[in-house]
Scaffold this motif. Structure first.
Motif, mmCIF file in Angstrom:
data_model
loop_
_atom_site.group_PDB
_atom_site.id
_atom_site.type_symbol
_atom_site.label_atom_id
_atom_site.label_comp_id
_atom_site.label_asym_id
_atom_site.label_seq_id
_atom_site.Cartn_x
_atom_site.Cartn_y
_atom_site.Cartn_z
ATOM 1 N N TRP A 116 0.833 -1.206 0.000
ATOM 2 C CA TRP A 116 0.000 0.000 0.000
ATOM 3 C C TRP A 116 0.864 1.250 0.000
ATOM 4 C CZ3 TRP A 116 -5.290 0.046 -0.345
ATOM 5 C CH2 TRP A 116 -5.908 1.292 -0.213
ATOM 6 N N GLU A 117 0.527 2.204 -0.877
ATOM 7 C CA GLU A 117 1.178 3.519 -0.863
ATOM 8 C C GLU A 117 0.087 4.554 -0.756
ATOM 9 O OE1 GLU A 117 3.624 5.867 0.016
ATOM 10 O OE2 GLU A 117 4.804 4.225 -0.870
ATOM 11 N N TRP A 118 0.154 5.381 0.281
ATOM 12 C CA TRP A 118 -0.965 6.263 0.567
ATOM 13 C C TRP A 118 -0.842 7.638 -0.054
ATOM 14 C CZ3 TRP A 118 -0.727 7.716 6.492
ATOM 15 C CH2 TRP A 118 0.582 8.075 6.829
ATOM 16 N N ASP A 119 -1.938 8.401 0.031
ATOM 17 C CA ASP A 119 -2.028 9.764 -0.504
ATOM 18 C C ASP A 119 -1.388 10.714 0.503
ATOM 19 O OD1 ASP A 119 -2.755 12.015 -1.989
ATOM 20 O OD2 ASP A 119 -4.730 12.149 -1.052
ATOM 21 N N HIS A 120 -0.056 10.716 0.526
ATOM 22 C CA HIS A 120 0.690 11.417 1.569
ATOM 23 C C HIS A 120 2.099 11.645 1.062
ATOM 24 C CE1 HIS A 120 1.902 12.337 5.724
ATOM 25 N NE2 HIS A 120 0.627 12.253 6.055
ATOM 26 N N VAL A 121 2.748 12.748 1.476
ATOM 27 C CA VAL A 121 4.104 13.008 0.988
ATOM 28 C C VAL A 121 5.142 12.147 1.698
ATOM 29 C CG1 VAL A 121 3.545 15.382 0.315
ATOM 30 C CG2 VAL A 121 4.535 14.936 2.577
ATOM 31 N N SER A 122 4.783 11.534 2.814
ATOM 32 C CA SER A 122 5.717 10.653 3.509
ATOM 33 C C SER A 122 5.658 9.263 2.887
ATOM 34 C CB SER A 122 5.358 10.572 4.999
ATOM 35 O OG SER A 122 6.311 9.810 5.704
ATOM 36 N N PRO A 123 6.768 8.743 2.347
ATOM 37 C CA PRO A 123 6.757 7.393 1.776
ATOM 38 C C PRO A 123 6.321 6.358 2.809
ATOM 39 C CG PRO A 123 8.780 8.549 1.193
ATOM 40 C CD PRO A 123 8.095 9.383 2.229
ATOM 41 N N ALA A 124 5.524 5.416 2.395
ATOM 42 C CA ALA A 124 4.970 4.430 3.322
ATOM 43 C C ALA A 124 6.054 3.710 4.111
ATOM 44 C CB ALA A 124 4.113 3.421 2.553
ATOM 45 N N ALA A 125 7.133 3.313 3.453
ATOM 46 C CA ALA A 125 8.177 2.538 4.136
ATOM 47 C C ALA A 125 8.818 3.349 5.257
ATOM 48 C CB ALA A 125 9.233 2.102 3.131
ATOM 49 N N GLN A 126 9.080 4.627 5.015
ATOM 50 C CA GLN A 126 9.693 5.458 6.051
ATOM 51 C C GLN A 126 8.726 5.710 7.196
ATOM 52 O OE1 GLN A 126 11.937 8.915 4.887
ATOM 53 N NE2 GLN A 126 12.619 7.997 2.972
ATOM 54 N N ASN A 133 2.720 23.543 11.985
ATOM 55 C CA ASN A 133 2.856 22.104 11.751
ATOM 56 C C ASN A 133 1.502 21.473 11.427
ATOM 57 O OD1 ASN A 133 4.251 19.554 11.730
ATOM 58 N ND2 ASN A 133 3.460 19.159 13.779
ATOM 59 N N ALA A 134 0.447 21.954 12.093
ATOM 60 C CA ALA A 134 -0.898 21.434 11.828
ATOM 61 C C ALA A 134 -1.326 21.720 10.393
ATOM 62 C CB ALA A 134 -1.895 22.037 12.817
ATOM 63 N N CYS A 135 -1.039 22.925 9.905
ATOM 64 C CA CYS A 135 -1.451 23.312 8.544
ATOM 65 C C CYS A 135 -0.738 22.499 7.472
ATOM 66 C CB CYS A 135 -1.198 24.804 8.319
ATOM 67 S SG CYS A 135 -2.222 25.886 9.347
ATOM 68 N N PHE A 136 0.514 22.142 7.733
ATOM 69 C CA PHE A 136 1.314 21.393 6.751
ATOM 70 C C PHE A 136 1.749 20.057 7.356
ATOM 71 C CE2 PHE A 136 1.768 25.911 5.924
ATOM 72 C CZ PHE A 136 1.422 25.986 4.584
ATOM 73 N N PHE A 137 0.798 19.404 8.003
ATOM 74 C CA PHE A 137 1.117 18.247 8.831
ATOM 75 C C PHE A 137 1.788 17.122 8.055
ATOM 76 C CE2 PHE A 137 -0.512 14.766 11.831
ATOM 77 C CZ PHE A 137 0.507 14.998 12.745
ATOM 78 N N GLU A 138 1.347 16.860 6.828
ATOM 79 C CA GLU A 138 1.948 15.751 6.085
ATOM 80 C C GLU A 138 3.430 16.005 5.826
ATOM 81 O OE1 GLU A 138 0.669 15.078 2.049
ATOM 82 O OE2 GLU A 138 -0.175 17.086 1.896
#
Length: 370
Positions: free
Chosen positions: A108-118, A167-172
């Motif tokens: 699974w790879e999610w809709d997020h700027v953080s790579p799933a594995a990391q 941080n809340a506004c740009f949480f991802e």
């Protein structure tokens, strides 16, 4: 005021018995997993994808204000569902038992700027292992906030309410940053290591992919509605970030949630680990819709006790977990979303100021005997 240890009345034998009871509860859920649970996650994924597709379709006409409002609201909800009830929980391995390669933590790879594995490394392996241990749990204060009165106060902390709001506004992006452990790795020797540079490249690649999808491809598909679709996507991401940050704050920061010193977990037993999860988490009370929209992290205590159990089961076992709290004389920290959010932000503001010579009981670091 003297700090009070909420576990002082428990013997080592009682703590281990508590652990055995929680193990038995976990085994009970695992043995009963089945089609009902599989049908639940498949339905949520189906609803989320249809909602996102429909919302993006409506945004093709986002030049018209009603279409913009409907499309933006739908896309915001779709992004929240994808991150919270689907992505977060799939990446925890909650649905790996289904052996469905399309709904599996390894694919699974999610809709997020953080790579799933990391994210899985920093969240599943570090945060859930070292929950609320100062200096070990990166999620505790996100590396930018003072979270305990025994932490040395510095003038920088005066700005932590502002840092926390940004941080809340740009949480991802904040999550991606502390997945990289920037505070530790920006030292010259560390930042030049091949491993760290490879991780940075991976994050950069994921950010480019997300930006291209959200801010180039979909707005371009809207033709004349390019700018309004761009604004709608930015708004949906902002809403998703504020919501997920708020849920995390409510689960980890309200008054009554404990923090721990590194030395307190030396030689920690299974029962003591369970006890730390119980003391280091808080719940949000509410209805079924709230639980789904929080990814069932409104049952943060149950999630921290059993991070790999299907999220739809947390509500079912919550009364049993609460009964254990009562029977062992522990406080089950819970409250409405407004109450928990106010409590968490009050702590953020209070700890941005220097100590006044008073340690309050709710911030005491419990030293669970090894």
């Amino acid at each position: 005021m003297t700090a009070i240890d909420p576990t002082a009345h428990l013997s080592d034998q009682q703590i281990e018995q508590l652990g055995r009871e929680l193990d038995a509860l976990r085994d009970e859920v695992i043995s009963s997993r089945g089609e009902r649970d599989a049908a639940y996650i498949r339905k949520v994924i189906s609803v989320q994808r249809k909602l996102e597709m429909t919302s993006r379709g409506v945004l093709l006409f986002s030049l018209f204000p009603p279409a913009w409002l409907i499309g933006t609201a739908g896309l915001s909800v779709a992004k929240i569902l994808e991150n919270m009830e689907i992505g977060h929980n799939v990446l925890h391995g909650q649905w790996d038992w289904m052996r469905d390669p399309k709904i599996h933590s390894t694919s699974w790879e999610w809709d997020h700027v953080s790579p799933a594995a990391q994210w899985k490394h920093s969240h599943n392996e570090l945060h859930h292992t070292y929950t609320n241990v100062i200096g070990k749990d990166n999620d505790l204060g996100y590396g930018i906030m003072r979270v305990d009165e025994d932490q040395k106060w510095q003038p920088f902390h005066l700005g932590q309410p502002l840092w926390n709001f940004v941080n809340a506004c740009f949480f991802e992006y904040g999550i991606a940053a502390y997945d990289l452990e920037l505070g530790r790795n920006l030292h010259k020797r560390r930042r030049n290591s091949p491993e760290f540079r490879a991780r940075v490249r991976e994050v950069g690649k994921k950010i480019r992919k997300q930006v291209l999808k959200d801010y180039v491809i979909h707005p371009l598909l809207s033709g004349p509605s390019f700018l309004t679709t761009l604004a709608a996507t930015f708004t949906a991401n902002l809403v998703r970030n504020l919501w997920s940050h708020s849920v995390i704050m409510c689960g980890h920061f309200p008054e009554g949630v404990q923090t721990f010193e590194r030395r307190s977990i030396v030689g920690e037993t299974r029962g003591q680990w369970y006890l730390r999860q119980m003391l280091g988490s808080a719940n949000i009370s509410g209805g079924k819709l709230l639980h789904i929209m929080t990814g069932n992290l409104s049952h943060q205590i149950e999630h921290h006790l059993f991070p790999d159990l299907p999220s739809n089961r947390y509500g079912e076992i919550a009364p049993k977990v609460q009964e254990l709290f009562e029977r062992y004389g522990l406080e089950y920290v819970t409250g409405s979303l407004p109450k928990q959010l106010f409590s968490a932000w009050r702590k953020v503001f209070r700890l941005s100021l220097p100590n006044r010579g008073v340690k309050t009981p709710d911030l005491a670091k419990e030293r669970i005997a090894a």
